[in-house]
Every structure is written in structure tokens, then in C-alpha cells.
Design a protein around this motif. Structure first.
Motif, PDB file in Angstrom:
ATOM      1  N   ASP A  43       7.030  -2.122  -8.240  1.00  0.00           N
ATOM      2  CA  ASP A  43       7.915  -2.425  -7.118  1.00  0.00           C
ATOM      3  C   ASP A  43       7.753  -1.379  -6.018  1.00  0.00           C
ATOM      4  OD1 ASP A  43      10.207  -3.922  -5.889  1.00  0.00           O
ATOM      5  OD2 ASP A  43      11.177  -1.966  -6.140  1.00  0.00           O
ATOM      6  N   LEU A  44       7.644  -0.128  -6.417  1.00  0.00           N
ATOM      7  CA  LEU A  44       7.444   0.954  -5.451  1.00  0.00           C
ATOM      8  C   LEU A  44       6.130   0.762  -4.692  1.00  0.00           C
ATOM      9  CD1 LEU A  44       8.378   3.653  -4.258  1.00  0.00           C
ATOM     10  CD2 LEU A  44       7.267   4.784  -6.183  1.00  0.00           C
ATOM     11  N   LYS A  45       5.071   0.403  -5.408  1.00  0.00           N
ATOM     12  CA  LYS A  45       3.780   0.145  -4.751  1.00  0.00           C
ATOM     13  C   LYS A  45       3.896  -0.987  -3.737  1.00  0.00           C
ATOM     14  CE  LYS A  45       0.762   1.456  -8.581  1.00  0.00           C
ATOM     15  NZ  LYS A  45      -0.198   0.931  -9.561  1.00  0.00           N
ATOM     16  N   ARG A  46       4.568  -2.075  -4.134  1.00  0.00           N
ATOM     17  CA  ARG A  46       4.740  -3.212  -3.210  1.00  0.00           C
ATOM     18  C   ARG A  46       5.530  -2.788  -1.978  1.00  0.00           C
ATOM     19  NH1 ARG A  46       5.584  -5.967  -8.048  1.00  0.00           N
ATOM     20  NH2 ARG A  46       7.839  -5.808  -7.797  1.00  0.00           N
ATOM     21  N   HIS A  47       6.571  -2.005  -2.198  1.00  0.00           N
ATOM     22  CA  HIS A  47       7.405  -1.543  -1.085  1.00  0.00           C
ATOM     23  C   HIS A  47       6.592  -0.663  -0.131  1.00  0.00           C
ATOM     24  CE1 HIS A  47      10.963  -0.225   1.051  1.00  0.00           C
ATOM     25  NE2 HIS A  47      10.585   1.021   0.859  1.00  0.00           N
ATOM     26  N   GLU A  48       5.818   0.268  -0.680  1.00  0.00           N
ATOM     27  CA  GLU A  48       4.996   1.152   0.153  1.00  0.00           C
ATOM     28  C   GLU A  48       3.927   0.357   0.895  1.00  0.00           C
ATOM     29  OE1 GLU A  48       5.530   4.373   0.847  1.00  0.00           O
ATOM     30  OE2 GLU A  48       7.351   4.187  -0.340  1.00  0.00           O
ATOM     31  N   GLN A  49       3.334  -0.631   0.244  1.00  0.00           N
ATOM     32  CA  GLN A  49       2.324  -1.474   0.889  1.00  0.00           C
ATOM     33  C   GLN A  49       2.938  -2.246   2.049  1.00  0.00           C
ATOM     34  OE1 GLN A  49      -0.981  -1.571   0.251  1.00  0.00           O
ATOM     35  NE2 GLN A  49      -1.290  -3.043   1.882  1.00  0.00           N
ATOM     36  N   LYS A  50       4.135  -2.762   1.835  1.00  0.00           N
ATOM     37  CA  LYS A  50       4.816  -3.510   2.896  1.00  0.00           C
ATOM     38  C   LYS A  50       5.129  -2.597   4.083  1.00  0.00           C
ATOM     39  CE  LYS A  50       8.472  -6.838   3.662  1.00  0.00           C
ATOM     40  NZ  LYS A  50       9.497  -7.670   3.083  1.00  0.00           N
ATOM     41  N   LYS A  51       5.578  -1.372   3.800  1.00  0.00           N
ATOM     42  CA  LYS A  51       5.849  -0.416   4.880  1.00  0.00           C
ATOM     43  C   LYS A  51       4.579  -0.128   5.671  1.00  0.00           C
ATOM     44  CE  LYS A  51       7.827   3.406   3.701  1.00  0.00           C
ATOM     45  NZ  LYS A  51       8.483   4.567   3.064  1.00  0.00           N
ATOM     46  N   LEU A  52       3.474   0.082   4.965  1.00  0.00           N
ATOM     47  CA  LEU A  52       2.202   0.365   5.622  1.00  0.00           C
ATOM     48  C   LEU A  52       1.767  -0.812   6.490  1.00  0.00           C
ATOM     49  CD1 LEU A  52      -0.285   2.118   6.094  1.00  0.00           C
ATOM     50  CD2 LEU A  52      -1.239   1.187   3.975  1.00  0.00           C
ATOM     51  N   GLU A  53       1.871  -2.015   5.948  1.00  0.00           N
ATOM     52  CA  GLU A  53       1.496  -3.204   6.718  1.00  0.00           C
ATOM     53  C   GLU A  53       2.350  -3.339   7.973  1.00  0.00           C
ATOM     54  OE1 GLU A  53       1.758  -6.424   3.929  1.00  0.00           O
ATOM     55  OE2 GLU A  53      -0.021  -5.749   2.836  1.00  0.00           O
ATOM     56  N   THR A  54       3.638  -3.067   7.846  1.00  0.00           N
ATOM     57  CA  THR A  54       4.535  -3.128   9.004  1.00  0.00           C
ATOM     58  C   THR A  54       4.120  -2.116  10.060  1.00  0.00           C
ATOM     59  OG1 THR A  54       6.382  -3.900   7.647  1.00  0.00           O
ATOM     60  CG2 THR A  54       6.944  -2.875   9.751  1.00  0.00           C
ATOM     61  N   MET A  55       3.806  -0.904   9.628  1.00  0.00           N
ATOM     62  CA  MET A  55       3.384   0.133  10.575  1.00  0.00           C
ATOM     63  C   MET A  55       2.064  -0.245  11.255  1.00  0.00           C
ATOM     64  SD  MET A  55       4.482   3.476   8.328  1.00  0.00           S
ATOM     65  CE  MET A  55       3.491   4.614   9.249  1.00  0.00           C
ATOM     66  N   LEU A  56       1.144  -0.806  10.489  1.00  0.00           N
ATOM     67  CA  LEU A  56      -0.133  -1.218  11.074  1.00  0.00           C
ATOM     68  C   LEU A  56       0.065  -2.331  12.102  1.00  0.00           C
ATOM     69  CD1 LEU A  56      -2.403  -1.167   7.911  1.00  0.00           C
ATOM     70  CD2 LEU A  56      -2.549   0.367   9.876  1.00  0.00           C
ATOM     71  N   LEU A  57       0.911  -3.297  11.781  1.00  0.00           N
ATOM     72  CA  LEU A  57       1.183  -4.379  12.728  1.00  0.00           C
ATOM     73  C   LEU A  57       1.874  -3.856  13.984  1.00  0.00           C
ATOM     74  CD1 LEU A  57       2.267  -7.215  10.273  1.00  0.00           C
ATOM     75  CD2 LEU A  57       0.150  -7.087  11.620  1.00  0.00           C
ATOM     76  N   GLU A  58       2.786  -2.905  13.811  1.00  0.00           N
ATOM     77  CA  GLU A  58       3.438  -2.295  14.973  1.00  0.00           C
ATOM     78  C   GLU A  58       2.408  -1.581  15.844  1.00  0.00           C
ATOM     79  OE1 GLU A  58       6.470   0.232  13.333  1.00  0.00           O
ATOM     80  OE2 GLU A  58       7.823  -1.447  12.944  1.00  0.00           O
ATOM     81  N   GLY A  59       1.474  -0.905  15.192  1.00  0.00           N
ATOM     82  CA  GLY A  59       0.423  -0.217  15.938  1.00  0.00           C
ATOM     83  C   GLY A  59      -0.444  -1.192  16.720  1.00  0.00           C
ATOM     84  N   LEU A  60      -0.797  -2.291  16.083  1.00  0.00           N
ATOM     85  CA  LEU A  60      -1.618  -3.297  16.765  1.00  0.00           C
ATOM     86  C   LEU A  60      -0.884  -3.909  17.955  1.00  0.00           C
ATOM     87  CD1 LEU A  60      -3.240  -5.114  13.718  1.00  0.00           C
ATOM     88  CD2 LEU A  60      -4.401  -3.672  15.404  1.00  0.00           C
ATOM     89  N   ALA A  61       0.428  -4.046  17.830  1.00  0.00           N
ATOM     90  CA  ALA A  61       1.221  -4.669  18.891  1.00  0.00           C
ATOM     91  C   ALA A  61       1.692  -3.666  19.942  1.00  0.00           C
ATOM     92  CB  ALA A  61       2.430  -5.373  18.274  1.00  0.00           C
ATOM     93  N   SER A  62       1.336  -2.402  19.792  1.00  0.00           N
ATOM     94  CA  SER A  62       1.885  -1.368  20.673  1.00  0.00           C
ATOM     95  C   SER A  62       1.223  -1.296  22.042  1.00  0.00           C
ATOM     96  CB  SER A  62       1.794   0.001  19.992  1.00  0.00           C
ATOM     97  OG  SER A  62       0.445   0.406  19.876  1.00  0.00           O
ATOM     98  N   GLY A  63       0.189  -2.038  22.243  1.00  0.00           N
ATOM     99  CA  GLY A  63      -0.447  -2.024  23.557  1.00  0.00           C
ATOM    100  C   GLY A  63      -1.955  -2.043  23.439  1.00  0.00           C
ATOM    101  N   ASP A  64      -2.573  -1.929  24.582  1.00  0.00           N
ATOM    102  CA  ASP A  64      -4.031  -1.943  24.620  1.00  0.00           C
ATOM    103  C   ASP A  64      -4.591  -0.700  23.932  1.00  0.00           C
ATOM    104  OD1 ASP A  64      -4.071  -4.316  26.039  1.00  0.00           O
ATOM    105  OD2 ASP A  64      -4.006  -3.300  27.986  1.00  0.00           O
ATOM    106  N   PRO A  65      -5.738  -0.852  23.289  1.00  0.00           N
ATOM    107  CA  PRO A  65      -6.345   0.303  22.624  1.00  0.00           C
ATOM    108  C   PRO A  65      -6.801   1.342  23.642  1.00  0.00           C
ATOM    109  CG  PRO A  65      -7.806  -1.604  22.521  1.00  0.00           C
ATOM    110  CD  PRO A  65      -6.524  -2.063  23.134  1.00  0.00           C
ATOM    111  N   ILE A  66      -6.820   2.576  23.210  1.00  0.00           N
ATOM    112  CA  ILE A  66      -7.270   3.681  24.055  1.00  0.00           C
ATOM    113  C   ILE A  66      -8.550   4.234  23.438  1.00  0.00           C
ATOM    114  CG2 ILE A  66      -6.708   5.987  24.911  1.00  0.00           C
ATOM    115  CD1 ILE A  66      -3.739   5.190  24.631  1.00  0.00           C
TER     116      ILE A  66
END
Length: 90
Positions: A43-66
Motif C-alpha cells: 500500500d505504501l508503494k502504491r501511495h508513493e507511486q501515485k504521489k510521484l505520478e501526480t508530481m510528474l503530471l503537475e510538472g508537465l502541466a506547469s508550462g513550456d519546457p525550458i
């Protein structure tokens, strides 16, 4: 060095208690506690994976790449390493 273990009592309906005991007796786990610990780890692994995926998606949506130069990337990596070291050493 062994990790200090804390005890926790969990109430289960008879049906779940029997299932946990059965899983432990099937040989995959030494005891019912081993089985429960493994469930929590998964369960901890799934939770950490979900957090990571959320952070990655937020990064992708944060704007144009630099575009980052190798020097800028090295500086950023050094900063991250310093933060990690500081956190580990207190």
C-alpha cells in the motif's frame, strides 16, 4: 541492527481473520503479522507511486519546457545533492 518493532492490535471480522491465517499458513508468509506487514508495504508503494505520478503530471502541466545547459543542470544537481545530504545529516 534490527529495527525496533511496535505492536498494534487490529480487530477483524472472523472471515477476514480466517483469510489472513490461511494466507500465512500457505507458506508465503511466516505469520499473519508478516502478511499484514507486506500488505502495508505494498500500500505504501502504491501511495508513493501515485504521489510521484501526480508530481510528474503537475510538472508537465506547469508550462513550456525550458532548455537547460549542461552547466545549469550540474548546478541544479549539486544543489539537490546538498539538500539531500543536509536532510540526512540533520
Amino acid at each position: 541492527m534490527a529495527k525496533k518493532q511496535a505492536s498494534m492490535s487490529v480487530s477483524l471480522p472472523e472471515q477476514l481473520k480466517a483469510y489472513v491465517k490461511e494466507r500465512a499458513e500457505q507458506g508465503l508468509y511466516g505469520t499473519p503479522s508478516d502478511y499484514i506487514r507486506e500488505l502495508i508495504r505494498e500500500d505504501l508503494k502504491r501511495h508513493e507511486q501515485k504521489k510521484l505520478e501526480t508530481m510528474l503530471l503537475e510538472g508537465l502541466a506547469s508550462g513550456d519546457p525550458i532548455i537547460m545547459t549542461a552547466t545549469e543542470q550540474k548546478k541544479l544537481e549539486d544543489e539537490v545533492r546538498a539538500r539531500i545530504l543536509k536532510k540526512r545529516t540533520g
